[in-house]
Design a protein around this motif. Structure first.
Motif, PDB file in Angstrom:
ATOM      1  N   ILE A  98     -21.780  -9.483  60.924  1.00 46.15           N
ATOM      2  CA  ILE A  98     -23.497  -9.242  61.380  1.00 46.15           C
ATOM      3  C   ILE A  98     -24.296 -11.339  61.812  1.00 46.15           C
ATOM      4  N   TYR A  99     -25.201 -10.621  62.245  1.00 49.06           N
ATOM      5  CA  TYR A  99     -25.860 -12.105  63.099  1.00 49.06           C
ATOM      6  C   TYR A  99     -27.140 -11.695  62.971  1.00 49.06           C
ATOM      7  N   TYR A 137     -27.950  -7.818  64.478  1.00 51.57           N
ATOM      8  CA  TYR A 137     -26.715  -7.148  64.772  1.00 51.57           C
ATOM      9  C   TYR A 137     -25.712  -7.495  64.529  1.00 51.57           C
ATOM     10  N   LEU A 138     -25.118  -6.145  65.122  1.00 50.13           N
ATOM     11  CA  LEU A 138     -23.299  -6.174  64.386  1.00 50.13           C
ATOM     12  C   LEU A 138     -22.788  -6.922  65.529  1.00 50.13           C
ATOM     13  N   ASP A 172     -12.268 -12.394  53.561  1.00 45.79           N
ATOM     14  CA  ASP A 172     -13.341 -13.110  53.262  1.00 45.79           C
ATOM     15  C   ASP A 172     -14.639 -12.731  52.277  1.00 45.79           C
ATOM     16  N   ILE A 173     -14.764 -11.344  52.036  1.00 42.11           N
ATOM     17  CA  ILE A 173     -15.757 -11.850  50.992  1.00 42.11           C
ATOM     18  C   ILE A 173     -15.435 -10.863  49.844  1.00 42.11           C
ATOM     19  N   GLU A 224     -25.622 -13.032  53.524  1.00 44.68           N
ATOM     20  CA  GLU A 224     -25.319 -14.213  54.049  1.00 44.68           C
ATOM     21  C   GLU A 224     -24.029 -13.908  54.231  1.00 44.68           C
ATOM     22  N   TRP A 225     -23.358 -13.270  52.662  1.00 52.72           N
ATOM     23  CA  TRP A 225     -21.628 -13.657  53.335  1.00 52.72           C
ATOM     24  C   TRP A 225     -21.110 -12.503  54.319  1.00 52.72           C
ATOM     25  N   LEU A 226     -22.009 -11.019  54.609  1.00 50.63           N
ATOM     26  CA  LEU A 226     -21.613 -10.691  55.838  1.00 50.63           C
ATOM     27  C   LEU A 226     -21.877 -11.665  57.147  1.00 50.63           C
TER      28      LEU A 226
END
Length: 399
Positions: free
Chosen positions: A262-263, A283-284, A200-201, A254-256
């Motif tokens: 992450i949030y 946050y994870l 996804d990244i 942004e990609w994460l």
């Protein structure tokens, strides 16, 4: 299969509503199982099995060159009469233009459509005009503590024992269903993380300097529960004699975020009643993502308690912010329509005049205020502020 009632009830609320229901969340958080739960519930309610079309799309479909047209015709071929069909489409983001196919099925066939996905191609910013105003997003998170207890019911462990496990092991369903030690559990989670990063990244965004990207990820993980900026990360890397532009840091974050690793939690100014754009926290998606990369460290528990409380509030539908009250910080301001609660999180509460309590006492309104802690002796009420053990807070149906 252990049912997750919250999501099933959410989907039942939208059943036969002419909107595409989109379940989105990090890989392996349980989205496919929720679709299976939905399938069983449809059958129980009298829907014929041949009118429930369940399709899982994989990277092999992408590699084979499947198009949105192929996706559309593949589903249409399974619809043999004019009756109503329930479409359960898993990991649709693998198909480029999937929303065109889904929109056509929504418009040109008698369907009720549910889809899942694990990356940004299902987020509002990237869904094209084909589905604008025609879908509802349902975020899916890893297991809540209440769900974790349900998964672990056969073990006969006490809530306290299970809370300790939950804090250390996290809430990925595949881990909760097994009887793994920490090493095995973290190895499983590391595999989930690696698949997200790869699929996804890294591939999607053509990241060539993976080592530098990984260092940014490590910085975020080390600073869960702390405010920081992209400028701070770039400066940190510069001190390590590594060069990365602030713009690149923004992109990595942004990609994460779009891969649900992450949030972002923004700050809210309680005086000006406005959302601030600087010094956010991240946050994870699950506490185990930190431990699988850095090992379990008891000193990190305080930050991960915040992580757990943040997602519990999100699961209950709250919009969650960091509170800024002049120079004081409130861990969380959680808002739901005209409701609001304030929450401070700490591992121990040594005295009634602690920062957690005093910061809340300075907020002069009638909304509920909580201090959530692992301190078993601290439960009670201080000038209207509820002091609550983490177990009790996580198992409350409402606040």
């Amino acid at each position: 299969m252990i049912v997750r009632p919250y999501y099933l009830e959410k989907l039942k609320t939208y059943r036969d509503v002419p909107l595409v229901k989109i379940l989105m969340g990090v890989r392996r958080c349980g989205k496919s199982t929720i679709l299976e739960m939905l399938r069983e519930d449809l059958i129980k309610s009298g829907i014929a099995t041949d009118h429930i079309i369940n399709v899982r799309y994989t990277s092999e479909d992408l590699d084979s060159g499947m198009t949105d047209r192929d996706m559309y015709h593949g589903i249409k071929e399974k619809m043999t009469d004019n009756g109503r069909y329930y479409l359960l489409l898993d990991e649709v983001q693998e198909i480029t233009g999937w929303e065109k196919a889904v929109n056509s099925l929504l418009e040109n066939a008698n369907t009720d459509i549910y889809v899942t996905g694990s990356n940004s191609k299902l987020m509002a910013s990237e869904i094209s005009t084909y589905l604008t105003g025609r879908y509802v997003s349902i975020p899916v998170f890893t297991l809540s503590f209440a769900e974790y207890m349900e998964f672990k019911k056969p073990t006969g462990h006490t809530p306290k024992e299970l809370l300790n496990e939950y804090i250390r092991m996290g809430g990925f369903p595949i881990v909760a269903l097994g009887n793994f030690d920490e090493g095995a559990a973290y190895q499983i989670v590391e595999g989930i993380y690696s698949s997200v990063i790869t699929r996804d990244i890294t591939k999607r965004h053509n990241i060539t300097n993976f080592d530098l990207f990984n260092r940014v990820v490590k910085y975020v993980i080390e600073n869960v529960g702390k405010t920081f900026s992209a400028h701070a990360i770039a400066k940190f890397l510069k001190n390590e004699r590594r060069s990365l532009s602030v713009e690149s840091v923004y992109n990595y974050l942004e990609w994460l975020e779009k891969a649900f690793i992450i949030y972002r939690c923004q700050r809210y100014d309680l005086q000006g009643k406005s959302v601030l754009k600087t010094q956010e926290k991240f946050y994870l998606a699950d506490a185990s993502l930190k431990y699988c990369m850095m090992g379990f460290n008891p000193k990190s528990i305080a930050a991960m308690l915040e992580n757990i409380v943040y997602f519990e509030l999100r699961r209950k539908g709250y919009a969650v912010y960091i509170g800024k009250n002049e120079t004081k910080e409130i861990d969380f301001v959680a808002m739901l329509r005209d409701e609001r609660i304030y929450v401070q999180v700490c591992r121990n509460l040594p005295e009634k005049s602690s920062r957690e309590v005093s910061n809340l006492l300075e907020i002069r309104d009638h909304y509920p205020k909580y201090v959530v802690t692992l301190d078993e002796l601290a439960a009670g009420n201080i000038d209207g502020i509820r002091i609550m053990h983490l177990t009790d807070f996580l198992l409350r149906s409402e606040y």
